[in-house]
Write a protein that holds these residues in place. Structure first.
Motif, PDB file in Angstrom:
ATOM      1  N   VAL A 506       0.839  -1.217   0.000  1.00  0.00           N
ATOM      2  CA  VAL A 506       0.000   0.000   0.000  1.00  0.00           C
ATOM      3  C   VAL A 506       0.865   1.256   0.000  1.00  0.00           C
ATOM      4  CG1 VAL A 506      -1.736   1.282   1.284  1.00  0.00           C
ATOM      5  CG2 VAL A 506      -1.945  -1.196   1.052  1.00  0.00           C
ATOM      6  N   PRO A 507       1.792   1.447   0.964  1.00  0.00           N
ATOM      7  CA  PRO A 507       2.600   2.679   0.927  1.00  0.00           C
ATOM      8  C   PRO A 507       3.727   2.646  -0.093  1.00  0.00           C
ATOM      9  CG  PRO A 507       3.242   1.360   2.812  1.00  0.00           C
ATOM     10  CD  PRO A 507       2.079   0.648   2.183  1.00  0.00           C
ATOM     11  N   VAL A 508       4.191   1.457  -0.449  1.00  0.00           N
ATOM     12  CA  VAL A 508       5.359   1.369  -1.325  1.00  0.00           C
ATOM     13  C   VAL A 508       4.970   1.439  -2.808  1.00  0.00           C
ATOM     14  CG1 VAL A 508       7.305  -0.088  -2.010  1.00  0.00           C
ATOM     15  CG2 VAL A 508       6.686   0.101   0.397  1.00  0.00           C
ATOM     16  N   LEU A 509       3.859   0.796  -3.188  1.00  0.00           N
ATOM     17  CA  LEU A 509       3.485   0.718  -4.599  1.00  0.00           C
ATOM     18  C   LEU A 509       2.217   1.498  -4.925  1.00  0.00           C
ATOM     19  CD1 LEU A 509       4.166  -3.084  -5.287  1.00  0.00           C
ATOM     20  CD2 LEU A 509       5.647  -1.139  -5.785  1.00  0.00           C
ATOM     21  N   VAL A 510       1.150   1.269  -4.169  1.00  0.00           N
ATOM     22  CA  VAL A 510      -0.142   1.859  -4.520  1.00  0.00           C
ATOM     23  C   VAL A 510      -0.160   3.354  -4.233  1.00  0.00           C
ATOM     24  CG1 VAL A 510      -2.629   1.704  -4.164  1.00  0.00           C
ATOM     25  CG2 VAL A 510      -1.221  -0.350  -4.013  1.00  0.00           C
ATOM     26  N   LEU A 511       0.381   3.763  -3.093  1.00  0.00           N
ATOM     27  CA  LEU A 511       0.335   5.178  -2.721  1.00  0.00           C
ATOM     28  C   LEU A 511       1.054   6.079  -3.738  1.00  0.00           C
ATOM     29  CD1 LEU A 511      -0.466   7.389  -0.771  1.00  0.00           C
ATOM     30  CD2 LEU A 511       1.574   6.856   0.589  1.00  0.00           C
ATOM     31  N   PRO A 512       2.270   5.751  -4.218  1.00  0.00           N
ATOM     32  CA  PRO A 512       2.889   6.616  -5.244  1.00  0.00           C
ATOM     33  C   PRO A 512       2.041   6.747  -6.502  1.00  0.00           C
ATOM     34  CG  PRO A 512       4.531   5.180  -4.265  1.00  0.00           C
ATOM     35  CD  PRO A 512       3.213   4.707  -3.770  1.00  0.00           C
ATOM     36  N   LEU A 513       1.373   5.664  -6.914  1.00  0.00           N
ATOM     37  CA  LEU A 513       0.517   5.744  -8.092  1.00  0.00           C
ATOM     38  C   LEU A 513      -0.659   6.669  -7.845  1.00  0.00           C
ATOM     39  CD1 LEU A 513       0.461   1.989  -9.217  1.00  0.00           C
ATOM     40  CD2 LEU A 513       1.781   3.863 -10.196  1.00  0.00           C
ATOM     41  N   VAL A 556     -11.239   9.219   3.335  1.00  0.00           N
ATOM     42  CA  VAL A 556     -11.100   8.240   2.252  1.00  0.00           C
ATOM     43  C   VAL A 556     -10.394   8.847   1.049  1.00  0.00           C
ATOM     44  CG1 VAL A 556     -12.386   6.760   0.656  1.00  0.00           C
ATOM     45  CG2 VAL A 556     -13.100   6.938   3.041  1.00  0.00           C
ATOM     46  N   THR A 557     -10.648  10.143   0.788  1.00  0.00           N
ATOM     47  CA  THR A 557     -10.060  10.758  -0.403  1.00  0.00           C
ATOM     48  C   THR A 557      -8.631  11.231  -0.203  1.00  0.00           C
ATOM     49  OG1 THR A 557     -11.094  12.853   0.275  1.00  0.00           O
ATOM     50  CG2 THR A 557     -12.273  11.487  -1.326  1.00  0.00           C
ATOM     51  N   GLN A 558      -8.107  11.105   1.015  1.00  0.00           N
ATOM     52  CA  GLN A 558      -6.684  11.389   1.215  1.00  0.00           C
ATOM     53  C   GLN A 558      -5.864  10.342   0.462  1.00  0.00           C
ATOM     54  OE1 GLN A 558      -5.930  11.482   5.382  1.00  0.00           O
ATOM     55  NE2 GLN A 558      -6.920  13.474   5.697  1.00  0.00           N
ATOM     56  N   PRO A 559      -4.645  10.675   0.046  1.00  0.00           N
ATOM     57  CA  PRO A 559      -3.861   9.707  -0.745  1.00  0.00           C
ATOM     58  C   PRO A 559      -3.704   8.352  -0.057  1.00  0.00           C
ATOM     59  CG  PRO A 559      -2.861  11.876  -0.848  1.00  0.00           C
ATOM     60  CD  PRO A 559      -3.981  11.978   0.143  1.00  0.00           C
ATOM     61  N   VAL A 560      -3.363   8.366   1.237  1.00  0.00           N
ATOM     62  CA  VAL A 560      -3.172   7.086   1.932  1.00  0.00           C
ATOM     63  C   VAL A 560      -4.493   6.342   2.040  1.00  0.00           C
ATOM     64  CG1 VAL A 560      -2.452   6.012   4.086  1.00  0.00           C
ATOM     65  CG2 VAL A 560      -1.196   7.967   3.197  1.00  0.00           C
ATOM     66  N   GLY A 561      -5.560   7.066   2.398  1.00  0.00           N
ATOM     67  CA  GLY A 561      -6.858   6.421   2.515  1.00  0.00           C
ATOM     68  C   GLY A 561      -7.342   5.879   1.189  1.00  0.00           C
ATOM     69  N   LEU A 562      -7.146   6.630   0.119  1.00  0.00           N
ATOM     70  CA  LEU A 562      -7.559   6.150  -1.201  1.00  0.00           C
ATOM     71  C   LEU A 562      -6.748   4.943  -1.635  1.00  0.00           C
ATOM     72  CD1 LEU A 562      -9.377   6.603  -3.598  1.00  0.00           C
ATOM     73  CD2 LEU A 562      -7.701   8.223  -4.523  1.00  0.00           C
ATOM     74  N   ALA A 563      -5.435   4.987  -1.387  1.00  0.00           N
ATOM     75  CA  ALA A 563      -4.600   3.832  -1.748  1.00  0.00           C
ATOM     76  C   ALA A 563      -5.018   2.588  -0.974  1.00  0.00           C
ATOM     77  CB  ALA A 563      -3.138   4.159  -1.478  1.00  0.00           C
ATOM     78  N   LEU A 564      -5.304   2.760   0.322  1.00  0.00           N
ATOM     79  CA  LEU A 564      -5.718   1.623   1.133  1.00  0.00           C
ATOM     80  C   LEU A 564      -7.082   1.108   0.690  1.00  0.00           C
ATOM     81  CD1 LEU A 564      -4.784  -0.127   3.461  1.00  0.00           C
ATOM     82  CD2 LEU A 564      -5.808   1.499   5.048  1.00  0.00           C
ATOM     83  N   SER A 565      -7.988   2.013   0.336  1.00  0.00           N
ATOM     84  CA  SER A 565      -9.312   1.592  -0.130  1.00  0.00           C
ATOM     85  C   SER A 565      -9.216   0.812  -1.434  1.00  0.00           C
ATOM     86  CB  SER A 565     -10.207   2.819  -0.316  1.00  0.00           C
ATOM     87  OG  SER A 565     -10.363   3.535   0.895  1.00  0.00           O
ATOM     88  N   LEU A 566      -8.397   1.296  -2.357  1.00  0.00           N
ATOM     89  CA  LEU A 566      -8.219   0.575  -3.618  1.00  0.00           C
ATOM     90  C   LEU A 566      -7.602  -0.800  -3.396  1.00  0.00           C
ATOM     91  CD1 LEU A 566      -6.931   3.479  -5.907  1.00  0.00           C
ATOM     92  CD2 LEU A 566      -9.197   2.425  -5.915  1.00  0.00           C
ATOM     93  N   SER A 567      -6.626  -0.883  -2.502  1.00  0.00           N
ATOM     94  CA  SER A 567      -5.987  -2.175  -2.215  1.00  0.00           C
ATOM     95  C   SER A 567      -6.985  -3.146  -1.610  1.00  0.00           C
ATOM     96  CB  SER A 567      -4.797  -1.966  -1.284  1.00  0.00           C
ATOM     97  OG  SER A 567      -3.823  -1.138  -1.875  1.00  0.00           O
TER      98      SER A 567
END
Length: 586
Positions: A506-513, A556-567
């Motif tokens: 989540v923080p290493v791959l999804v969050l940068p995207l 949810v719309t914060q970058p970390v929250g969105l990345a975690l939701s997508l994952s």
């Protein structure tokens, strides 16, 4: 009564099936032994009966196949191999966990520890149990639901003579109360000693179905076991004297310095050796195996029973056999929430992770405050820029990964099946328990960090921020999301390490995207979303709920929250796909 009809295993790699058209009965009130040499198909036959292996045929337990029994653990007790338990779990903890899976009271665990002779060893770890104690624990697991039928695979393997005697007594006691006992066995002498009926198979086919007395008469006969450094010379002497005396004596060389003499006695063999000066190192009466029977045994109904000698594969077409045996999913626990709580807290790993994370978080928080310039939220979360996740969130993900990782590594729910049930109740229980532990860990870490900062630097450093509710929601959402990501990742790939990888992705791959996508220009905004949702006639809530709904949307719309939701969305889809694919295969 247990009735197995037409059991036939599926052929593999153009080879004949391990079990073919096997039909027999194991009546109630007696112990039935399924006898055969290693590789004869005993274990495969048991797996076919329990619908663990695909094939053809049907097995009735008191008139019903296993998949039509509502609570199989209360009707059929199974022991295949070793106890599939976490080595760090205690014997009592293992049984209590299985009690929740079988839907029986936890007090049943202590009762069975007393029955199998482990009352004083209930707090001993499974990994430290000897072979005999492990077998006792396995029998206790099979007896948890007070089943009518016991199906055991080599239950006495590796046991001492004293433990074998205890085991046979326990099985006879179960049969004496009207139960059915079927156990696979390799030694004909032990079968004659421990069973009331003996089903002999060879090459996966029925050889004989006999009463134990008839079995002993046709399969076993006394012999003299001799050990001498001059085995060939003594064999020639005994055979020559038997021919001279017109006696029927058979001498069989067992290899090395050992002989087996049939039709003679210790006195006669000893006298012959003495007269010819042959030294003897061992001379004893034994009971040997005479090989497969050559005459038909009597049927219990009075008629003759056909004995099928081992030979080539049967010419009966598979289409004429009973319906196919479908490998069905293992049953989930009847009390999933109680089961999951006992599974998670039954080992010291959970407590060690909690204690270690609290200590590490407090230390990191103190070091971050010393350098200065770190925002208060990151201080309380102990989240430096060097780490992809705060220690508490990573630990929540690790505990979530262990929820399914340990389940697949030590499959207590699916003994002998090699898989873990994917029932919705079990998944919901794991989500609830892992989420609750994540909330507990997140709250304790913040309290521990705040107390460490107050103790080291005084109370002025820690103040309550204005946006405390939103920060709390973000912190709890991050912890719960990591826990669920680890749980679903381990559930999809059946490995705890895969769950940990899903958390770190989540923080290493999804969050940068996600950050790269959000960095572009935007002409749309989610402002006013709660009001637009209110316009839907089926969704109504008080006006003051708008603020909370908007706060949730911001989280949810914060970058970390969105990345975690997508994952999490991707993992849920993968979990559902693998579960549906497994059911289609079953």
């Amino acid at each position: 009564m247990l009735q197995a009809i037409g059991l036939t295993s599926a052929p593999r790699h153009d080879r004949p099936p391990f079990v073919e058209d096997l039909t027999f009965e194991a009546p109630s009130g007696c112990v039935t032994a399924l006898l055969g040499a290693p590789g004869s198909g005993k274990t495969t036959a048991l797996r076919l009966m329990l619908e663990i292996e695909a094939g053809r045929g049907v097995t009735y337990f008191k008139g019903r196949p296993l998949h039509r029994i509502g609570h199989p653990a209360r009707e059929v007790g199974v022991l295949l191999g070793d106890v599939p338990g976490h080595p760090a779990r205690t014997a009592r903890g293992q049984l209590r966990m299985l009690c929740a899976a079988a839907g029986v009271p936890a007090s049943r665990a202590d009762e069975l520890l007393e029955v199998v002779g482990l009352a004083g060893l209930g707090d001993q770890r499974i990994g430290t149990l000897s072979a005999g104690m492990d077998r006792r624990l396995g029998l206790a697991s099979a007896l948890l639901g007070d089943p009518h039928t016991l199906v055991l695979d080599e239950p006495a393997e590796g046991l001492s003579p004293r433990e074998r005697s205890w085991l046979h007594g326990l099985l006879r006691a179960h049969a004496a109360e009207g139960g059915t006992v079927l156990h696979a066995i390799s030694d004909p002498r032990e079968a004659a000693h421990a069973a009331d009926r003996v089903i002999t198979i060879d090459g996966g086919r029925l050889v004989a179905d006999q009463d134990v007395r008839e079995f002993a008469r046709t399969r076993l006969r006394p012999r003299v076991a001799v050990r001498t450094p001059h085995a060939a010379r003594l064999a020639a002497v005994v055979s020559r004297e038997a021919r001279a005396a017109r006696r029927s004596v058979e001498v069989v060389a067992e290899g090395g310095a050992r002989l087996s003499v049939y039709g003679s006695s210790c006195a006669e063999v000893g006298d012959a050796a003495y007269r010819h000066g042959v030294p003897v190192h061992q001379l004893a009466d034994e009971t040997g195996d005479a090989g497969p029977p050559a005459v038909p045994a009597a049927d219990p109904d009075g008629g003759p029973r056909r004995i099928v000698p081992p030979g080539p594969a049967s010419t009966v077409a598979i289409s004429q056999l009973p319906p196919p045996i479908t490998v069905r999913p293992a049953r989930g626990p009847l009390r999933p929430l109680r089961y999951e709580l006992r599974r998670l807290f039954g080992v010291r790993t959970t407590a060690l992770i909690l204690a270690g994370v609290l200590a590490v978080s407090a230390g990191i928080s103190v070091l971050l405050a010393r350098t200065g310039g770190t925002p208060l939220p990151r201080l309380l979360a102990a989240w430096p820029d060097l780490l992809p996740l705060p220690p508490a969130a990573f630990a929540a993900g690790l505990l979530g990964a262990l929820c399914f990782g340990d389940e697949f590594r030590y499959p207590a729910l699916a003994a002998g099946r090699g898989t873990v049930p994917r029932r919705l109740g079990l998944l919901v229980a794991k989500l609830l328990v892992s989420g609750g532990v994540a909330v507990l860990l997140a709250g304790l870490s913040v309290l521990a960090n705040a107390e460490a900062l107050r103790l080291v630097y005084g109370g002025d450093l820690v103040t309550v921020p204005v946006n405390a509710p939103q920060m709390t929601a973000s912190w709890l959402g991050l912890s719960i999301g990591c826990a669920w990501a680890g749980l679903l990742g381990a559930g999809v790939f059946r490995l705890a390490l895969a769950g940990v990888a899903a958390v770190l992705a989540v923080p290493v791959l999804v969050l940068p995207l996600v950050q790269r996508l959000l960095a572009g220009p935007s002409v749309r905004s989610v402002a006013g979303l709660p009001g637009r949702l209110r316009e839907l006639g089926w969704l109504q809530w008080p006006n003051e709920a708008d603020r909370w709904a908007m706060a949730a949307v911001r989280v949810v719309t914060q970058p970390v929250g969105l990345a975690l939701s997508l994952s999490l969305a991707a993992l849920v889809c993968a979990y559902a796909f693998t579960g549906l694919r497994g059911r289609a295969r079953w």
